[in-house]
Write an enzyme that holds these catalytic residues in place. Sequence first.
Site, PDB file in Angstrom:
ATOM      1  N   HIS A 138     -15.700 -25.613 -21.496  1.00  0.00           N
ATOM      2  CA  HIS A 138     -17.068 -25.320 -21.039  1.00  0.00           C
ATOM      3  C   HIS A 138     -18.117 -26.052 -21.875  1.00  0.00           C
ATOM      4  CE1 HIS A 138     -17.044 -21.567 -23.808  1.00  0.00           C
ATOM      5  NE2 HIS A 138     -17.948 -22.366 -24.315  1.00  0.00           N
ATOM      6  N   GLU A 143     -18.552 -22.277 -17.280  1.00  0.00           N
ATOM      7  CA  GLU A 143     -17.114 -22.076 -17.413  1.00  0.00           C
ATOM      8  C   GLU A 143     -16.358 -22.893 -16.358  1.00  0.00           C
ATOM      9  OE1 GLU A 143     -16.038 -20.811 -19.980  1.00  0.00           O
ATOM     10  OE2 GLU A 143     -16.712 -18.781 -20.438  1.00  0.00           O
TER      11      GLU A 143
HETATM   12  C1  F6R Z   1     -23.505 -22.492 -27.288  1.00  0.00           C
HETATM   13  C2  F6R Z   1     -22.815 -23.096 -26.160  1.00  0.00           C
HETATM   14  C3  F6R Z   1     -21.329 -23.136 -26.094  1.00  0.00           C
HETATM   15  C4  F6R Z   1     -20.665 -23.488 -27.411  1.00  0.00           C
HETATM   16  C5  F6R Z   1     -19.145 -23.436 -27.276  1.00  0.00           C
HETATM   17  C6  F6R Z   1     -18.441 -23.748 -28.577  1.00  0.00           C
HETATM   18  O1  F6R Z   1     -24.913 -22.593 -27.119  1.00  0.00           O
HETATM   19  O2  F6R Z   1     -23.457 -23.554 -25.271  1.00  0.00           O
HETATM   20  O3  F6R Z   1     -20.923 -24.060 -25.110  1.00  0.00           O
HETATM   21  O4  F6R Z   1     -21.061 -24.770 -27.794  1.00  0.00           O
HETATM   22  O5  F6R Z   1     -18.763 -22.174 -26.840  1.00  0.00           O
HETATM   23  O6  F6R Z   1     -18.718 -22.736 -29.496  1.00  0.00           O
HETATM   24  P1  F6R Z   1     -18.352 -22.913 -31.032  1.00  0.00           P
HETATM   25  O7  F6R Z   1     -19.246 -23.995 -31.524  1.00  0.00           O
HETATM   26  O8  F6R Z   1     -18.701 -21.587 -31.669  1.00  0.00           O
HETATM   27  O9  F6R Z   1     -16.916 -23.268 -31.092  1.00  0.00           O
END
Ligand code: F6R
Length: 262
Positions: A138, A143
């Site tokens: 995503h 998603e």
């Molecule tokens: C957050 C967002 C999400 C995150 C993704 C990865 O604003 O849009 O797409 O970038 O869920 O999250 P992390 O960086 O916590 O692994």
Amino acid sequence: MEVIINSDARVASERAARVVARLVREKPDAVLGLATGSTPLMLYEELIRLHAQEGLDFSRVTSFNLDEYVGLDSDHKWSYNHFMWDKFFSRININPDNVNIPDGMVTDIPAYCDAYERQIAQSGGVDLQILGIGADGHIGFNEPTSSFASRTRIKTLTRRTVADNACFFDDDEAIVPRHCITMGIGTIMESRTILLLAFGENKADAIAATVEGPVAAMVPASILQHHADAKIILDESASARLQLAAYYRWVYEGKPEWQQDA
Ligand code: F6R
């Protein structure tokens, strides 16, 4: 797509920060699209350092965040609004009037999302969008099976994303909100430049599918193959399943120095 493989997440984040800083210096009223989560934290730290030590000026910058949980007040300690102020905005000189983060408490979500889209358009559009990526591919909270034409709207998180994000909710999956407001994939694709950051082995499959797999709604980030200026900034472990990793390194090493942070 340009794939840049770095020795570790800090080197990668510093490289991404140089791209942001260069834009802000060249265009002081730049419009930044920003992400939350663990991935951009070192990028924000480096931008804070550049602000403090090198005077990087955010006073005319406008920002739009990708997403917010539905049902969390902006002051809530787990809201993305709180995250952004805590980790970044309170430590640079951005004008609070220029900060835009979806409001997870609005009652008329469709009307609010349309207005968010209009605000992005009225600001002149996003110059540079920072993205992380979910282990399921995503971007924002679009998603798998999200439409590539989608605009800002409400989405339901997958169980996997809920589990992955529980670390921000005292490790309690039960209290992770199920719904969010997110910029759409169509919205993200209109950004002039995209920097997608991914670190750690947990992201290696999603990155391989994004960069080298077919463009498919099951891997939302794969649409970036159709973006004219998308940079994929990785650490070694996130690059581990790329078939052409040696080629991406070879390309990068052969670039003239002036192009390396462009
Ligand atoms: C957050 C967002 C999400 C995150 C993704 C990865 O604003 O849009 O797409 O970038 O869920 O999250 P992390 O960086 O916590 O692994």
